[in-house]
Motif scaffolding. Structure first.
Motif, short mmCIF file in Angstrom:
data_model
loop_
_atom_site.label_atom_id
_atom_site.label_comp_id
_atom_site.label_asym_id
_atom_site.label_seq_id
_atom_site.Cartn_x
_atom_site.Cartn_y
_atom_site.Cartn_z
N ILE A 24 30.39 -3.10 -0.64
CA ILE A 24 30.05 -2.52 -1.93
C ILE A 24 28.68 -3.04 -2.33
CG2 ILE A 24 30.70 -2.28 -4.36
CD1 ILE A 24 33.60 -2.76 -3.52
N VAL A 25 27.74 -2.15 -2.50
CA VAL A 25 26.35 -2.52 -2.79
C VAL A 25 26.11 -2.62 -4.30
CG1 VAL A 25 23.93 -1.83 -2.54
CG2 VAL A 25 25.54 -1.50 -0.65
N LEU A 77 28.51 2.32 -1.79
CA LEU A 77 28.95 1.61 -0.59
C LEU A 77 28.00 1.86 0.57
CD1 LEU A 77 31.85 3.24 -1.83
CD2 LEU A 77 32.63 1.11 -0.79
N CYS A 78 28.02 0.93 1.51
CA CYS A 78 27.23 1.06 2.73
C CYS A 78 28.13 0.88 3.93
CB CYS A 78 26.10 0.05 2.75
SG CYS A 78 25.05 0.17 4.21
N GLU A 79 28.14 1.85 4.83
CA GLU A 79 28.89 1.76 6.07
C GLU A 79 27.94 1.38 7.20
OE1 GLU A 79 32.62 4.76 6.15
OE2 GLU A 79 30.67 5.74 6.23
N GLY A 80 28.35 0.39 8.00
CA GLY A 80 27.54 0.00 9.14
C GLY A 80 26.89 -1.35 8.95
N GLY A 81 26.56 -2.01 10.05
CA GLY A 81 25.94 -3.32 10.01
C GLY A 81 24.43 -3.24 9.91
N VAL A 82 23.79 -4.40 9.93
CA VAL A 82 22.34 -4.46 9.78
C VAL A 82 21.64 -3.84 10.99
CG1 VAL A 82 20.37 -6.02 9.57
CG2 VAL A 82 22.47 -6.50 8.31
N GLN A 83 22.16 -4.07 12.18
CA GLN A 83 21.50 -3.61 13.40
C GLN A 83 21.88 -2.19 13.80
OE1 GLN A 83 19.12 -5.40 14.70
NE2 GLN A 83 19.49 -7.05 13.22
N TYR A 135 13.78 -4.90 -10.65
CA TYR A 135 13.93 -4.28 -9.33
C TYR A 135 14.97 -5.05 -8.53
CZ TYR A 135 9.63 -1.97 -10.71
OH TYR A 135 8.69 -1.22 -11.40
N PHE A 136 15.91 -4.31 -7.93
CA PHE A 136 17.07 -4.91 -7.28
C PHE A 136 17.01 -4.62 -5.77
CE2 PHE A 136 17.98 -4.25 -11.64
CZ PHE A 136 18.92 -5.19 -12.02
N TYR A 137 17.33 -5.65 -4.98
CA TYR A 137 17.28 -5.53 -3.52
C TYR A 137 18.53 -6.15 -2.89
CZ TYR A 137 12.37 -4.40 -4.19
OH TYR A 137 11.21 -3.79 -4.59
N ARG A 138 19.00 -5.52 -1.82
CA ARG A 138 20.12 -6.09 -1.07
C ARG A 138 19.67 -7.37 -0.37
NH1 ARG A 138 22.50 -2.03 3.11
NH2 ARG A 138 24.20 -3.55 3.17
N GLU A 139 20.45 -8.42 -0.50
CA GLU A 139 20.16 -9.65 0.25
C GLU A 139 20.47 -9.45 1.72
OE1 GLU A 139 21.13 -13.31 2.30
OE2 GLU A 139 22.60 -11.82 1.66
N ARG A 140 21.41 -8.56 2.01
CA ARG A 140 21.87 -8.35 3.38
C ARG A 140 20.77 -7.83 4.31
NH1 ARG A 140 27.00 -7.25 5.78
NH2 ARG A 140 26.90 -5.78 7.51
#
Length: 291
Positions: free
Chosen positions: A177-178, A191-197, A134-139
């Motif tokens: 790039i995720v 890809l993911c556009e946008g920041g964490v918040q 199982y893979f998760y974004r660290e971000r």
């Protein structure tokens, strides 16, 4: 994300000679510039028990302990860093959101917990469950994917041309790039556009070849679809059969233009595409719609 052009991984003479002389992952004497690159990258890590090997795909791999963890660090023959894998992570040290999601999906941990850092691709956690990884974004701790069965961690090699094309279509300040698939057909970058918040949007970019992009696809809500398109779709298929709706930007090589449409994935796997004015498109059959 830094997308400037660098000298990329390839089949170079030095690596080819070493590969001819060595079996996969056999211990080797590493060139001085690559060893220097390791210490330059991790100058304060207290590296010890260092051992170098050459992978079967031509990477020099340093196996060592850094900051108390077992690590493997991958470089190409030009001393360019591609990946670091940190093992022996304590499961309880993972973010709460990662552990809660993993336990809901898998039930229990069965093996290693790792953190993997890449060049060009986001860092991730990898947790081994029961016959799956199982893979998760660290971000932001979000789930990326599940891989069933055997899995071996390898560097993700994205060509300069692909990075250049991504840079032409996305703002590097807010896009990362995720994940990527460099072996399938078509090639794929997630890809993911946008920041964490702020509001984020996941998009997938497909390539026919590293120098030719095919389409950009992202999931949308039905209320984002023009009424003319919804009416046209309902004339063809009942709403209950829709599994998902996507926005599609497609590069049409035949007409040398970019076409935009909405893609509908049905419960039987059928894909339907409609232009913004409700006209059904028939030239986008090769465009995948992400799961």
């Amino acid at each position: 994300m830094h997308w400037s052009k660098i000298h990329r991984y390839g089949v170079v003479l030095a690596a080819a000679l070493l590969m001819a002389a060595c079996n996969s992952d056999m211990q080797v004497k590493v060139p001085g510039n690559i060893e220097d690159a390791l210490y330059d990258r991790y100058p304060d890590s207290g590296i010890r028990a260092l051992e170098w090997s050459l992978s079967d795909d031509g990477f020099f791999v340093a196996e060592c302990r850094m900051d108390g963890y077992h690590c493997k660090v991958w470089f190409d023959a030009s001393a360019h860093w591609y990946m670091t894998e940190t093992s022996d992570l304590v499961y309880r040290s993972l973010p709460d959101d990662v552990r809660e999601d993993f336990e809901e999906r898998s039930g229990r941990r069965e093996g290693e917990v790792r953190r993997v850092d890449f060049d060009y691709v986001e860092s991730r956690y990898v947790v081994e469950g029961d016959r799956a990884y199982y893979f998760y974004r660290e971000r932001d701790d979000n789930f990326i994917k599940r891989v069933d069965g055997a899995w071996e961690n390898r560097p993700i090699v994205i060509s300069d041309d692909m990075l250049r094309i991504v840079g032409e279509h996305f703002d590097a300040q807010v896009t990362t790039i995720v994940d990527a698939d460099m072996e399938g057909s078509p090639l794929r970058l997630d890809l993911c556009e946008g920041g964490v918040q702020e509001l984020t949007r996941y998009k997938t970019m497909y390539f026919d070849t590293p120098v030719m992009w095919l389409a950009i696809v992202w999931r949308v809500w039905p209320n984002e679809v023009p009424s003319a398109v919804l009416e046209a779709v309902r004339a063809v298929v009942d709403n209950s059969r829709w599994q998902a709706v996507y926005r599609v930007e497609h590069q049409c090589m035949e007409h040398k233009c970019m076409e935009r449409a909405y893609g509908f994935r049905l419960d039987n796997g059928t894909r339907l595409y409609f232009a913004d004015d409700g006209r059904q498109e028939t030239c986008m059959d090769e465009v995948p719609l992400s799961e």
